[in-house]
Design a protein around this motif. Structure first.
Motif, PDB file in Angstrom:
ATOM      1  N   PRO A   1       0.801  -1.231   0.000  1.00  0.00           N
ATOM      2  CA  PRO A   1       0.000   0.000   0.000  1.00  0.00           C
ATOM      3  C   PRO A   1       0.834   1.283   0.000  1.00  0.00           C
ATOM      4  CG  PRO A   1      -0.901  -1.554   1.574  1.00  0.00           C
ATOM      5  CD  PRO A   1       0.403  -2.128   1.081  1.00  0.00           C
ATOM      6  N   LEU A   2       2.036   1.242   0.548  1.00  0.00           N
ATOM      7  CA  LEU A   2       2.895   2.431   0.565  1.00  0.00           C
ATOM      8  C   LEU A   2       3.428   2.793  -0.817  1.00  0.00           C
ATOM      9  CD1 LEU A   2       4.929   1.596   3.765  1.00  0.00           C
ATOM     10  CD2 LEU A   2       3.245   3.410   3.515  1.00  0.00           C
ATOM     11  N   ASP A   3       3.248   1.909  -1.776  1.00  0.00           N
ATOM     12  CA  ASP A   3       3.772   2.091  -3.130  1.00  0.00           C
ATOM     13  C   ASP A   3       2.814   1.399  -4.099  1.00  0.00           C
ATOM     14  OD1 ASP A   3       5.826   3.087  -4.789  1.00  0.00           O
ATOM     15  OD2 ASP A   3       6.814   1.141  -4.856  1.00  0.00           O
ATOM     16  N   HIS A   4       1.526   1.653  -3.904  1.00  0.00           N
ATOM     17  CA  HIS A   4       0.513   0.841  -4.585  1.00  0.00           C
ATOM     18  C   HIS A   4       0.392   1.114  -6.076  1.00  0.00           C
ATOM     19  CE1 HIS A   4      -2.382   4.094  -4.883  1.00  0.00           C
ATOM     20  NE2 HIS A   4      -2.316   4.309  -3.593  1.00  0.00           N
ATOM     21  N   ALA A   5      -0.286   0.181  -6.716  1.00  0.00           N
ATOM     22  CA  ALA A   5      -0.483   0.229  -8.163  1.00  0.00           C
ATOM     23  C   ALA A   5      -1.295   1.459  -8.560  1.00  0.00           C
ATOM     24  CB  ALA A   5      -1.192  -1.037  -8.629  1.00  0.00           C
TER      25      ALA A   5
END
Length: 187
Positions: free
Chosen positions: A97-101
């Motif tokens: 979630p910290l680098d989500h799509a």
């Protein structure tokens, strides 16, 4: 208090991946997978086994379980890699979630189950419990799955609704979280 937690989660936990080449998202995903699997599937279970041994807590050991566990672990791990790579390739981000799509991913394993990463992670944890023959490790998996389902999942789904609106709502109605579809979802 709950509203404040939601606001902080929305602001700090759910961030889009910066634009990057696909290979970079794939590399970040593989690093995330190795780190999470290493900690959640090996370090924590080993700590649990150490506590069980130290306090001589009972465990269940059956000779056939390690073979079944290793088989299940290999199958679930392959599905987990497939899920992560699908997210990186088609979603232009990572499963974290910290680098989500940046795109809604409904292909590959996501066409059959809403969150294959969580599903395969719990399956892997169950496999580790079978390999070790530890009921304590299995209870750890149940606790982790419960935490993900009732604490993390609502935040994640709210974020997906916010970002992808009706396409995600259609997908969520058609593809369940814990029970895979028999046929792939078609958008």
């Amino acid at each position: 208090m709950t509203l404040r937690i939601r606001e902080h989660a929305d602001r700090y936990l759910f961030r889009s991946a910066a634009p990057a080449p696909v290979w970079r998202n794939v590399a970040k995903t593989l690093v995330q997978i190795v780190a999470f699997w290493g900690v959640l599937l090996w370090v924590f279970p080993l700590l649990i086994l150490r506590v069980v041994s130290e306090y001589q807590l009972p465990g269940v050991h059956v000779a056939a379980w390690p073979v079944a566990g290793w088989t299940l672990l290999l199958l679930a791990s392959a599905a987990g890699f497939w899920s992560g790579l699908t997210m990186a390739w088609h979603g232009l981000g990572t499963p974290l979630p910290l680098d989500h799509a940046n795109r809604l991913v409904v292909r590959g394993p996501y066409a059959f189950i809403c969150n294959p990463m969580a599903f395969t992670g719990l399956t892997q944890g169950t496999a580790v419990a079978l390999i070790t023959g530890s009921t304590a490790v299995f209870l750890y998996v149940v606790a982790g799955g419960s935490f993900w389902n009732w604490v993390v999942r609502p935040f994640e789904e709210r974020d997906l609704v916010r970002r992808f609106a009706e396409p995600y709502e259609r997908y969520r109605r058609a593809v369940r979280c814990w029970v895979p579809r028999l046929t792939p979802y078609r958008d």
